[in-house]
Design a protein around this motif. Structure first.
Motif, PDB file in Angstrom:
ATOM      1  N   CYS A 214       7.435   1.675 -15.978  1.00 31.28           N
ATOM      2  CA  CYS A 214       7.716   1.092 -14.665  1.00 31.28           C
ATOM      3  C   CYS A 214       6.485   1.147 -13.764  1.00 31.28           C
ATOM      4  N   ALA A 215       5.795   2.286 -13.777  1.00 34.63           N
ATOM      5  CA  ALA A 215       4.602   2.430 -12.943  1.00 34.63           C
ATOM      6  C   ALA A 215       3.522   1.439 -13.360  1.00 34.63           C
ATOM      7  N   ALA A 216       3.308   1.298 -14.676  1.00 31.88           N
ATOM      8  CA  ALA A 216       2.290   0.363 -15.163  1.00 31.88           C
ATOM      9  C   ALA A 216       2.651  -1.076 -14.807  1.00 31.88           C
ATOM     10  N   ALA A 217       3.926  -1.432 -14.952  1.00 35.91           N
ATOM     11  CA  ALA A 217       4.359  -2.799 -14.642  1.00 35.91           C
ATOM     12  C   ALA A 217       4.225  -3.100 -13.154  1.00 35.91           C
ATOM     13  N   ILE A 218       4.544  -2.127 -12.315  1.00 36.67           N
ATOM     14  CA  ILE A 218       4.413  -2.305 -10.865  1.00 36.67           C
ATOM     15  C   ILE A 218       2.951  -2.560 -10.501  1.00 36.67           C
ATOM     16  N   CYS A 219       2.056  -1.725 -11.020  1.00 36.45           N
ATOM     17  CA  CYS A 219       0.626  -1.901 -10.725  1.00 36.45           C
ATOM     18  C   CYS A 219       0.124  -3.249 -11.232  1.00 36.45           C
ATOM     19  N   PHE A 220       0.572  -3.631 -12.425  1.00 34.39           N
ATOM     20  CA  PHE A 220       0.124  -4.901 -13.001  1.00 34.39           C
ATOM     21  C   PHE A 220       0.591  -6.079 -12.153  1.00 34.39           C
ATOM     22  N   MET A 221       1.863  -6.082 -11.770  1.00 37.93           N
ATOM     23  CA  MET A 221       2.394  -7.205 -10.994  1.00 37.93           C
ATOM     24  C   MET A 221       1.762  -7.295  -9.609  1.00 37.93           C
TER      25      MET A 221
ATOM     26  N   THR B 154       0.815  -1.219   0.000  1.00 36.75           N
ATOM     27  CA  THR B 154       0.000   0.000   0.000  1.00 36.75           C
ATOM     28  C   THR B 154       0.849   1.269   0.000  1.00 36.75           C
ATOM     29  N   PRO B 155       1.905   1.361   0.842  1.00 34.89           N
ATOM     30  CA  PRO B 155       2.730   2.578   0.801  1.00 34.89           C
ATOM     31  C   PRO B 155       3.387   2.817  -0.557  1.00 34.89           C
ATOM     32  N   ILE B 156       3.734   1.743  -1.258  1.00 31.10           N
ATOM     33  CA  ILE B 156       4.345   1.899  -2.577  1.00 31.10           C
ATOM     34  C   ILE B 156       3.362   2.573  -3.531  1.00 31.10           C
ATOM     35  N   LEU B 157       2.144   2.026  -3.602  1.00 30.04           N
ATOM     36  CA  LEU B 157       1.170   2.536  -4.555  1.00 30.04           C
ATOM     37  C   LEU B 157       0.646   3.916  -4.169  1.00 30.04           C
ATOM     38  N   SER B 158       0.388   4.126  -2.873  1.00 32.31           N
ATOM     39  CA  SER B 158      -0.152   5.424  -2.462  1.00 32.31           C
ATOM     40  C   SER B 158       0.867   6.540  -2.661  1.00 32.31           C
ATOM     41  N   SER B 159       2.148   6.243  -2.434  1.00 31.34           N
ATOM     42  CA  SER B 159       3.171   7.274  -2.632  1.00 31.34           C
ATOM     43  C   SER B 159       3.556   7.416  -4.095  1.00 31.34           C
ATOM     44  N   MET B 160       3.304   6.368  -4.897  1.00 28.11           N
ATOM     45  CA  MET B 160       3.639   6.434  -6.318  1.00 28.11           C
ATOM     46  C   MET B 160       2.779   7.463  -7.035  1.00 28.11           C
TER      47      MET B 160
ATOM     48  N   ASN C 296      -1.264  -6.288  -9.086  1.00 31.82           N
ATOM     49  CA  ASN C 296      -2.702  -6.421  -9.349  1.00 31.82           C
ATOM     50  C   ASN C 296      -3.506  -5.338  -8.637  1.00 31.82           C
ATOM     51  N   ASN C 297      -3.004  -4.115  -8.712  1.00 30.49           N
ATOM     52  CA  ASN C 297      -3.664  -2.994  -8.048  1.00 30.49           C
ATOM     53  C   ASN C 297      -3.291  -1.711  -8.795  1.00 30.49           C
ATOM     54  N   TRP C 298      -4.290  -1.022  -9.346  1.00 30.50           N
ATOM     55  CA  TRP C 298      -4.035   0.147 -10.190  1.00 30.50           C
ATOM     56  C   TRP C 298      -4.270   1.467  -9.470  1.00 30.50           C
ATOM     57  N   THR C 299      -4.297   1.443  -8.161  1.00 34.84           N
ATOM     58  CA  THR C 299      -4.513   2.688  -7.417  1.00 34.84           C
ATOM     59  C   THR C 299      -3.291   3.601  -7.439  1.00 34.84           C
TER      60      THR C 299
END
Length: 342
Positions: free
Chosen positions: A160-167, A128-134, A169-172
């Motif tokens: 990189c951002a798209a690949a991180i969200c895809f891996m 969660t901290p990765i995606l929320s801060s991204m 499985n969360n696009w927030t």
């Protein structure tokens, strides 16, 4: 070594050696530890040689590079809490040396890709901290910067951002619509993509654009429905640009009038694979070029005339051969740039 014979065991031995200790020439790459590890580990995975890796030790090492927020307030100050490429020592005002790590989008992509490749379960991973801060890294035009301050914004970091969200499985962690608009604004008049709008078409940038659109779910939609103006992805023009990048020696150029380079056999070849145009390139000649870049020491060189291999071109040489369905190599999940995980 016969230049047209694939020597799997020699490549395994080379990457296994690189996993243990890199040559001193890599000292300047200290801040890119996770990236270098990504090339080596993913290369071994393509070679179906992950049995040479101590997975538990590797997982612990990768996770040690994750940057964690100390408090909820940290998530609101614009810093990115992903993975950093290296630990760096800084002197405080009182003269004491403290160790810091700063999250970077490329290092975070590499870290998560390594974990995915070796079969790490993300069920207990606090992302969660990765995606929320991204989200702080996405710019008003839809592009991304890789770190919270003082960095360029271009297609590499959108990917990189798209690949991180895809891996995960969360696009927030990103606004996909804004990212799509930025990507499509980077398509040049000749069909390829530049790193930023108006820039010269480039094989690596084109891969980042197409792979990101694929990961975000827009490529199929574009082919079937055609986006309304002004954001139309001209796939026929793009396929033509990619095919024109194959030189008479069989390899692919990254840009017009540049020499063929091992890595573009994947970057441009991967685009053709994703768009269904791979069968139109000369695959026999491409294979001959890639194998001509094998080093007698194992691994792959940038150009046939170079002397020594490196981990970057070794991974992408193997990836190119995987696209060509070389016996003994695992297939790729092309849009993620990693071996397919079953």
């Amino acid at each position: 070594m016969d230049p047209i014979t694939f020597d799997r065991e020699r490549h395994v031995a080379f990457l296994e050696m690189m996993l243990e200790r890199l040559p001193e020439d890599y000292e300047a790459q200290e801040i890119n530890r996770l990236t270098l590890a990504y090339y080596v580990v993913s290369g071994l995975a393509v070679l179906d040689a992950l049995d040479r890796v101590n997975k538990e030790q590797l997982i612990s090492w990768v996770l040690s590079y994750q940057v964690h927020p100390i408090s909820d307030a940290d998530l609101k100050n614009g810093k990115f809490f992903g993975f950093g490429g290296a630990f760096q020592n800084f002197s405080n005002d009182d003269g004491k040396v403290s160790e810091h790590n700063f999250g970077h989008l490329a290092s975070t992509y590499c870290a998560i890709a390594i974990l995915k490749v070796i079969g790490y379960s993300f069920s207990n991973f606090e992302f969660t901290p990765i995606l929320s801060s991204m989200r702080w890294l996405q710019q008003p035009d839809g592009s991304f910067i890789p770190i919270h301050v003082g960095a360029e914004a271009d297609l590499r970091f959108v990917y990189c951002a798209a690949a991180i969200c895809f891996m995960l499985n969360n696009w927030t962690g990103m606004n996909r619509e804004k990212a799509r608009e930025y990507i499509l604004n980077c398509q040049s008049y000749d069909g390829g993509f530049g790193l930023v709008p108006g820039a010269e078409s480039h094989g690596g940038a084109t891969y980042c654009a197409v792979a990101a659109l694929n990961l975000m779910g827009f490529i199929e939609m574009n082919i079937l429905t055609k986006f309304s103006q002004p954001f139309i992805l001209d796939i026929n023009l793009l396929l033509g640009w990619c095919l024109e990048k194959q030189s008479t020696d069989g390899g692919f150029q990254g840009r017009t009038n540049k020499p063929s380079d091992t890595c573009y056999a994947f970057w441009v070849g991967g685009v053709l694979k994703l768009l269904g145009g791979y069968q139109f390139c000369d695959r026999d000649l491409l294979r001959r070029f890639v194998l001509s870049c094998q080093s007698p020491y194992g691994g792959f060189k940038k150009l046939p005339e170079n002397i020594y291999p490196d981990v970057y071109h070794s991974f992408y040489g193997l990836s190119a051969l995987s696209l060509l369905e070389e016996p003994g190599l695992k297939p790729l999940q092309v849009e993620l740039g990693i071996p397919a995980v079953i």
